[in-house]
Every structure is written in structure tokens, then in C-alpha cells.
Design a protein around this motif. Sequence first.
Motif, PDB file in Angstrom:
ATOM      1  N   GLU A 145       5.315   3.926   1.314  1.00 20.70           N
ATOM      2  CA  GLU A 145       4.964   2.645   0.696  1.00 20.70           C
ATOM      3  C   GLU A 145       5.490   1.522   1.578  1.00 20.70           C
ATOM      4  O   GLU A 145       6.649   1.541   2.006  1.00 20.70           O
ATOM      5  N   VAL A 146       4.637   0.551   1.844  1.00 19.42           N
ATOM      6  CA  VAL A 146       5.023  -0.505   2.775  1.00 19.42           C
ATOM      7  C   VAL A 146       4.308  -1.802   2.406  1.00 19.42           C
ATOM      8  O   VAL A 146       3.179  -1.783   1.914  1.00 19.42           O
ATOM      9  N   ASP A 191      -7.257  -1.537   8.557  1.00 18.23           N
ATOM     10  CA  ASP A 191      -7.022  -2.670   7.655  1.00 18.23           C
ATOM     11  C   ASP A 191      -5.585  -2.751   7.161  1.00 18.23           C
ATOM     12  O   ASP A 191      -5.240  -3.644   6.394  1.00 18.23           O
ATOM     13  N   VAL A 192      -4.726  -1.836   7.587  1.00 18.92           N
ATOM     14  CA  VAL A 192      -3.326  -1.828   7.160  1.00 18.92           C
ATOM     15  C   VAL A 192      -2.474  -2.446   8.260  1.00 18.92           C
ATOM     16  O   VAL A 192      -2.403  -1.923   9.372  1.00 18.92           O
ATOM     17  N   LYS A 193      -1.816  -3.568   7.922  1.00 20.66           N
ATOM     18  CA  LYS A 193      -0.968  -4.259   8.898  1.00 20.66           C
ATOM     19  C   LYS A 193       0.419  -4.434   8.282  1.00 20.66           C
ATOM     20  O   LYS A 193       0.711  -5.433   7.636  1.00 20.66           O
ATOM     21  N   PRO A 194       1.294  -3.448   8.485  1.00 17.58           N
ATOM     22  CA  PRO A 194       2.621  -3.483   7.858  1.00 17.58           C
ATOM     23  C   PRO A 194       3.463  -4.660   8.337  1.00 17.58           C
ATOM     24  O   PRO A 194       3.404  -5.053   9.500  1.00 17.58           O
ATOM     25  N   ILE A 195       4.255  -5.205   7.419  1.00 16.49           N
ATOM     26  CA  ILE A 195       5.176  -6.292   7.769  1.00 16.49           C
ATOM     27  C   ILE A 195       6.569  -6.014   7.219  1.00 16.49           C
ATOM     28  O   ILE A 195       7.374  -6.927   7.070  1.00 16.49           O
ATOM     29  N   SER A 196       6.846  -4.760   6.906  1.00 16.45           N
ATOM     30  CA  SER A 196       8.185  -4.388   6.448  1.00 16.45           C
ATOM     31  C   SER A 196       8.419  -2.931   6.819  1.00 16.45           C
ATOM     32  O   SER A 196       7.505  -2.226   7.258  1.00 16.45           O
ATOM     33  N   VAL A 227       0.846  -1.194   0.000  1.00 20.08           N
ATOM     34  CA  VAL A 227       0.000   0.000   0.000  1.00 20.08           C
ATOM     35  C   VAL A 227       0.882   1.245   0.000  1.00 20.08           C
ATOM     36  O   VAL A 227       2.058   1.199   0.349  1.00 20.08           O
ATOM     37  N   ARG A 228       0.259   2.354  -0.427  1.00 20.01           N
ATOM     38  CA  ARG A 228       0.880   3.669  -0.283  1.00 20.01           C
ATOM     39  C   ARG A 228      -0.011   4.494   0.648  1.00 20.01           C
ATOM     40  O   ARG A 228      -1.211   4.646   0.398  1.00 20.01           O
TER      41      ARG A 228
END
Length: 487
Positions: A110-111, A85-90, A13-14
Motif C-alpha cells: 500500500e502506497v 498510472d501509479v506514481k508513488p510519493i511515499s 493504492v494497493r
Amino acid sequence: MKSTVEHLSPTRVRINVEVPFDELKPDFDRAYKKIAQQVRIPGFRPGKAPARILEARIGRGPVLDEVVNNAIPAKYQEAVVSSEDVKPISQPDIEVTEIADGERLAFTAEVDVRPEIELPELEGLAVEVDETEVTEEQVTEQLDQLRARFGTLSGVERAAQTGDFVQIDLSAAVDGKEIEEATTTGFSYEVGQGGLIDGIDEALEGMSADEEKTFTSKLVAGEYAERDAEITVKVTAVKERHLPDADDEFAQLASEFDTLEELQENLRERLGQSKRMEQATQARDRLLDKLVEGAEVPLPESVVQGEVDNRLHDAVHAFDHDEERFAEFLAAQDKTREQFDTESREEAEKAVRYRLVLDALADREEISVNDQELTERILYQAQQYGMAPEQFVQQIQQAGQIPAIYQDVRRSKALINAVRSVSVTLPGGEAVDLSDLLGPEDDAEADEAPDTVEGEVTGESAESTESAESGADTADSTEGTAADAKA
């Protein structure tokens, strides 16, 4: 602050963020205070110069740089939290798109994120496990191993045979140079045991006391690891092992039982329990396989690449990052670098896929981890490493690994709870009840013995808590560097 989310792909996502300058006043105050400590202005003590004086001396630019650099991480975290709903993994790739002094700060991030995964329903799923029948041969093998612990050795005047113990002197040389760390004397070794040096058993078979033999083998450790070496072994004594008779007297010597029959029955029960534990492990692993097979799992490229890089680093690290020695090792395994890279990527993709499925399962089942469960896992891992708990906790805190351990426990709980919800059967269709091994649902004690039923369901071993998701610095505290998943 305003933020919007653009979905670039199922795994990326951005996040567009716009921050009014009014919200940055605390950041400006901190920036002025920090810069004032670093700049010496006549007539003012360090840290006491007013903002207008500082700006007149150094300009507005350094102040804005300090504010922006400090504000962006916090505002990024805030945007993540507001986007449920955004769950970053980086780690995010951040780009500042606008600095309108006095008006607004705008940036994009962006991630890679955890994708939405549709898992098959647990109801109706079935997994098959092996039988737990204990054979008399297995009981006898266990008994013989126990007898061996109480065996005695006596010297013999004959050539060594498999099962004999020999006292040996060992030395090794590479290109004519003797390797000091590979030299030992008076070493006791059981012929046929294996695990020492390739070719040693074949060399010792048939050797008598005072005989010496030289053969070629590869060293497995040290500076010359994986190099061909000339191994010289000298036998100084050959000893035969005598086992005690399997009778009531031995049972009393080796156990709390009075008769051999009671001891054998106890061994039979222990084997049966061990096989039942294997059933629980099989049920867990085979259910995870079914969940993965039944789901479409988009893979975040940066996370997979991070996993590949970690595997390469670990492999080359064993050779002190000497690429030439690593290439020699691969050649000795009849493997090319291309084959290694291909296998590493396949394993990395599998590891990431399993973790994402377990995370989705934990989310769907609303699995949580309490402080006791997290503490128990940390204490268990400290024990595995042979470290004092306080020292281990300090190290994992410094490495930012506590979120990873939290997530491992959560994944473990999710999978164990899932096993409770599916049908477990034997090959003939007979149902298997594993409830006594899985523990009561939502019981904090379920994680108490991760080396048995639960295990490291998201890792190959306890030392794998270094890993793939590159410790995402996000507001989701359950994300971070995680252990390898059932790869």
C-alpha cells in the motif's frame, strides 16, 4: 510475475504481487552464497558449501527469509514500472501474504500516489502584475545609499541620534549569570539600524560617550535563546556620518559615469529592471495561485503528515529538541502549541497542494530536464550553501536528494513555460511582454538564474530541499523528498 492495482482512494493504492518461485532462482543463488560466507561447515571452505549441505545444517527457513527480504523491493519496483498510472510519493507499507515454498511468493504494497488532477487550460487565463514606474524618491533613496557607502565618520561631543554611529560595549546576564557569548567590546553600530537586540535603539537614543544603561530584552540565539536577559550597553564614542555631496565629482568617484545625471539615469534603469523582474515573479506566483484555485487536489495524508513532522523537527531543532524551551518560545510569541500545530498543518497542506499541481502541470506539458539544467541547479545550490560543488554533490547523493532537485527543476520549467502561455497585464489592462525575462522556450539557460525570474518556485529558499514526500523509493526517479512549495 503478476501484479494488479486496487485504488483505495484518489491518493492511495494497493498493489497485489504474485511471483513464481522460478523467477526467484537468482535470489536463491545470492542467498546461498551470502549464507555460505557466514556459516562454517567442516570440510568446506567459506562460501563453498553446496546448497543442500547448507539447508541440512541451518534449515530452509533462513534461506527463504533472505530470498524474500531481497526479492520484495525489486519486485515492488517492477510492479510499479509495469503500472504506468501509479506514481508513488511515499514509502510503501508491504505485507507478505503467502510463501508457498517451491510455488509462489505473494505480497501486497500500500502506497500513497500522485492523484489525478484536472487543471484549468492555460489558454484564456490572465494574471495581473504591478506597474514598473520608478519615482524620483526611489532614485534619490538609491543615490543616498550609494553616498552612505562613501561617507566619513567624525566624533562628536553630544548625545547619540538616529543615524549616528556609536562604539559600544555590550554584556548580558540571565538570572544574574553573565552570558559570555553575548559579551562584546568596541562594537560599531548605527543607531536606528535595528536587527541587533530588541530595545537597543531606544536605549542608545540620547546616550553620550561614557554613559551606561541597562534594559531587558530577549536573547535570540545560544543556550538562553528567547530568555529574558538584562542587557548592559556602554557607549564609548559617538560619531556623526558625513555624506559626500551629490555632484559630478561624486559620480566619478562612485561609478564609471562622468556626471551625476548619468549616474541617476543608470540608477533609474536598474530600478526599472528590478521592478520588471518583480513583475515576472508576480506573474509566476499569481499564475500558480490561479492553477491551484482552479483545481481539486486530493491530499495524500502520509505526505502531509511527513511535511508536518519535518516542520516540527526544524522548529524544535533550533532549541536542541528541548520541548520546554520551545514551549517558552511559543508563549513569548503569544501562541499556544495547538495554534502552532494548526498553522503547521495548514502550511504543510498548502505546500503539498502546490507541489502536486506543479507535478500535474509538468506531466501535462510533457516537461523534461536535461543534464545541463540539472547540473546548473546543483552548482547554483552549492554556491548558495558556500560549498565546493564536489562536496555538495557527494552530500546530496548520500542523502538521496538528486531526484528532489530534478523534480524542483522540472516544476520550475513547467511554471515558467505556463507563464509564456497566459496573458499578463497591468492593472489598467495593458499587456506586459515578459519574454525577454523568461528566456526562449525549452532553453537550457532558462534555469541559469534561479534567484531572479525562475526562483525556487517549489521552495521558500535554497535550503529547503529537505522535505515532504519522504523520498519515495520507487521506480519513478523524479519523485522523492522535495522542497517546500510556495507556502
